[in-house]
Design a protein around this motif. Structure first.
Motif, mmCIF file in Angstrom:
data_model
loop_
_atom_site.group_PDB
_atom_site.id
_atom_site.type_symbol
_atom_site.label_atom_id
_atom_site.label_comp_id
_atom_site.label_asym_id
_atom_site.label_seq_id
_atom_site.Cartn_x
_atom_site.Cartn_y
_atom_site.Cartn_z
ATOM 1 N N GLN A 1 44.348 59.093 106.804
ATOM 2 C CA GLN A 1 44.248 58.207 107.502
ATOM 3 C C GLN A 1 42.953 57.984 108.319
ATOM 4 O OE1 GLN A 1 47.135 60.316 110.628
ATOM 5 N NE2 GLN A 1 47.726 58.504 111.723
ATOM 6 N N VAL A 2 43.337 57.309 109.256
ATOM 7 C CA VAL A 2 42.216 56.839 109.240
ATOM 8 C C VAL A 2 41.981 55.828 110.855
ATOM 9 C CG1 VAL A 2 40.531 54.640 109.462
ATOM 10 C CG2 VAL A 2 41.662 55.324 107.316
ATOM 11 N N GLN A 3 41.381 56.051 111.913
ATOM 12 C CA GLN A 3 41.067 56.665 113.084
ATOM 13 C C GLN A 3 40.208 55.221 114.233
ATOM 14 O OE1 GLN A 3 40.794 60.243 112.147
ATOM 15 N NE2 GLN A 3 43.272 59.582 111.729
ATOM 16 N N LEU A 4 40.335 54.359 114.877
ATOM 17 C CA LEU A 4 39.422 53.286 115.358
ATOM 18 C C LEU A 4 39.420 53.847 116.919
ATOM 19 C CD1 LEU A 4 41.195 51.045 113.225
ATOM 20 C CD2 LEU A 4 39.256 51.912 112.444
ATOM 21 N N VAL A 5 38.090 53.724 117.504
ATOM 22 C CA VAL A 5 37.561 53.211 118.409
ATOM 23 C C VAL A 5 37.256 52.241 118.658
ATOM 24 C CG1 VAL A 5 37.092 54.468 120.682
ATOM 25 C CG2 VAL A 5 38.084 55.866 118.652
ATOM 26 N N GLU A 6 37.583 50.689 119.698
ATOM 27 C CA GLU A 6 36.856 50.250 119.576
ATOM 28 C C GLU A 6 35.829 49.912 121.057
ATOM 29 O OE1 GLU A 6 40.871 48.106 118.270
ATOM 30 O OE2 GLU A 6 40.526 50.233 119.675
ATOM 31 N N SER A 7 35.036 49.594 121.141
ATOM 32 C CA SER A 7 34.237 49.340 122.335
ATOM 33 C C SER A 7 33.610 47.728 122.541
ATOM 34 C CB SER A 7 33.744 50.510 122.969
ATOM 35 O OG SER A 7 32.650 50.141 122.080
ATOM 36 N N ILE A 32 38.844 49.981 102.253
ATOM 37 C CA ILE A 32 39.090 48.809 101.601
ATOM 38 C C ILE A 32 38.690 47.472 102.253
ATOM 39 C CG2 ILE A 32 40.536 50.094 99.433
ATOM 40 C CD1 ILE A 32 42.229 47.318 100.466
ATOM 41 N N THR A 33 38.792 47.362 103.208
ATOM 42 C CA THR A 33 39.003 46.183 104.338
ATOM 43 C C THR A 33 39.085 46.609 105.575
ATOM 44 O OG1 THR A 33 39.066 43.860 105.047
ATOM 45 C CG2 THR A 33 41.255 45.098 103.900
ATOM 46 N N MET A 34 37.770 45.813 106.056
ATOM 47 C CA MET A 34 38.768 45.918 108.482
ATOM 48 C C MET A 34 38.556 45.012 108.976
ATOM 49 S SD MET A 34 36.162 49.526 108.969
ATOM 50 C CE MET A 34 36.931 49.141 110.841
ATOM 51 N N GLY A 35 39.175 44.489 110.022
ATOM 52 C CA GLY A 35 38.903 43.175 110.639
ATOM 53 C C GLY A 35 39.683 43.599 111.911
ATOM 54 N N TRP A 36 39.207 42.500 112.838
ATOM 55 C CA TRP A 36 39.341 42.263 114.140
ATOM 56 C C TRP A 36 40.176 41.283 114.260
ATOM 57 C CZ3 TRP A 36 37.320 45.077 118.240
ATOM 58 C CH2 TRP A 36 36.103 46.090 118.079
ATOM 59 N N SER A 53 35.137 46.557 101.802
ATOM 60 C CA SER A 53 34.452 46.947 101.469
ATOM 61 C C SER A 53 32.245 46.868 101.218
ATOM 62 C CB SER A 53 34.829 48.061 100.791
ATOM 63 O OG SER A 53 35.215 47.503 99.704
ATOM 64 N N VAL A 54 32.822 45.558 100.265
ATOM 65 C CA VAL A 54 31.668 44.938 99.454
ATOM 66 C C VAL A 54 30.951 43.997 100.425
ATOM 67 C CG1 VAL A 54 32.286 46.006 97.427
ATOM 68 C CG2 VAL A 54 32.720 43.639 98.328
ATOM 69 N N GLY A 55 31.807 43.652 101.752
ATOM 70 C CA GLY A 55 30.892 42.081 102.767
ATOM 71 C C GLY A 55 31.255 41.461 102.557
ATOM 72 N N ASN A 56 32.518 41.356 102.098
ATOM 73 C CA ASN A 56 32.734 39.787 101.656
ATOM 74 C C ASN A 56 33.821 39.829 102.993
ATOM 75 O OD1 ASN A 56 32.411 38.942 99.097
ATOM 76 N ND2 ASN A 56 33.829 40.165 97.724
ATOM 77 N N THR A 57 33.306 38.242 103.666
ATOM 78 C CA THR A 57 33.631 38.338 105.030
ATOM 79 C C THR A 57 34.557 37.010 105.175
ATOM 80 O OG1 THR A 57 32.248 36.869 105.864
ATOM 81 C CG2 THR A 57 31.954 39.085 106.299
ATOM 82 N N ASN A 58 35.370 37.169 105.976
ATOM 83 C CA ASN A 58 36.521 35.686 106.041
ATOM 84 C C ASN A 58 36.897 35.524 107.707
ATOM 85 O OD1 ASN A 58 38.412 37.718 105.533
ATOM 86 N ND2 ASN A 58 39.630 36.412 106.806
ATOM 87 N N TYR A 93 41.776 42.460 121.691
ATOM 88 C CA TYR A 93 40.814 42.459 120.519
ATOM 89 C C TYR A 93 41.063 43.519 120.072
ATOM 90 C CZ TYR A 93 38.589 38.027 120.543
ATOM 91 O OH TYR A 93 38.481 36.335 120.944
ATOM 92 N N TYR A 94 42.069 43.705 118.629
ATOM 93 C CA TYR A 94 42.142 45.126 118.050
ATOM 94 C C TYR A 94 41.112 45.035 116.832
ATOM 95 C CZ TYR A 94 46.105 45.057 121.737
ATOM 96 O OH TYR A 94 47.563 45.293 122.161
ATOM 97 N N CYS A 95 40.660 46.496 116.402
ATOM 98 C CA CYS A 95 40.204 46.771 115.137
ATOM 99 C C CYS A 95 41.468 47.225 114.286
ATOM 100 C CB CYS A 95 39.606 47.470 115.388
ATOM 101 S SG CYS A 95 38.269 47.877 113.843
ATOM 102 N N ASN A 96 41.565 46.980 112.860
ATOM 103 C CA ASN A 96 42.011 46.952 111.547
ATOM 104 C C ASN A 96 41.174 47.668 110.898
ATOM 105 O OD1 ASN A 96 43.720 45.518 109.603
ATOM 106 N ND2 ASN A 96 45.060 46.861 110.731
ATOM 107 N N ALA A 97 42.205 48.456 110.190
ATOM 108 C CA ALA A 97 41.461 48.850 109.128
ATOM 109 C C ALA A 97 42.881 49.597 107.821
ATOM 110 C CB ALA A 97 40.713 50.404 109.085
ATOM 111 N N VAL A 98 42.227 48.381 106.560
ATOM 112 C CA VAL A 98 43.148 48.344 105.273
ATOM 113 C C VAL A 98 42.695 49.252 104.505
ATOM 114 C CG1 VAL A 98 45.172 47.578 104.069
ATOM 115 C CG2 VAL A 98 44.090 46.664 106.027
ATOM 116 N N THR A 99 43.549 50.991 103.958
ATOM 117 C CA THR A 99 42.834 51.884 103.237
ATOM 118 C C THR A 99 43.556 50.961 101.775
ATOM 119 O OG1 THR A 99 45.238 53.140 102.940
ATOM 120 C CG2 THR A 99 43.313 53.495 104.774
ATOM 121 N N SER A 100 43.246 52.194 100.743
ATOM 122 C CA SER A 100 43.649 51.813 99.498
ATOM 123 C C SER A 100 44.787 52.107 98.732
ATOM 124 C CB SER A 100 42.319 52.559 97.756
ATOM 125 O OG SER A 100 42.552 53.813 98.561
#
Length: 116
Positions: A1-7, A32-36, A53-58, A93-100
């Motif tokens: 599980q991943v925990q996220l804290v924004e500021s 594998i990817t994170m986003g706002w 995770s390899v730095g590709n952005t959209n 604004y929310y931070c999001n993470a998606v795992t494998s």
């Protein structure tokens, strides 16, 4: 599980800048990817920017050229640099993470208010 804290949210005048930060902890190696994402009152949550995770952005068309997403793997942190802010950027604004494992985690959100 991943925990996220924004500021980094706050009140800024139109044309100003803010930088949001999102620190991840827990099963970081599985991300594998994170986003706002952002959600304005009365509107659906929408993707603002993502980074793999390899730095590709959209980016959403509405923020291209004004917002920049980046990551510092040593600090387990993703940033959202927001320049030339507009009143219509006002939202939580929310931070999001998606795992494998295709599990999605969300932060608690940070308020961004842009005054005209």
């Amino acid at each position: 599980q991943v925990q996220l804290v924004e500021s980094g949210g706050g009140l800024v005048q139109a044309g100003g800048s803010l930088r949001l930060s999102c620190v991840a902890s827990g099963s970081i190696s599985s991300i594998i990817t994170m986003g706002w994402h952002r959600q304005a009152p009365g509107k659906q949550r929408e993707l603002v920017a993502g980074i793999s995770s390899v730095g590709n952005t959209n980016y959403a068309d509405s923020v291209k050229g004004r917002f920049t997403i980046s990551q510092d793997n040593a600090k387990n942190t993703v940033y959202l640099q927001m320049d030339s802010l507009k009143p219509e950027d006002t939202a939580v604004y929310y931070c999001n993470a998606v795992t494998s494992y295709l599990r999605s985690s969300w932060g608690q959100g940070t308020q961004v208010t842009v005054s005209s």
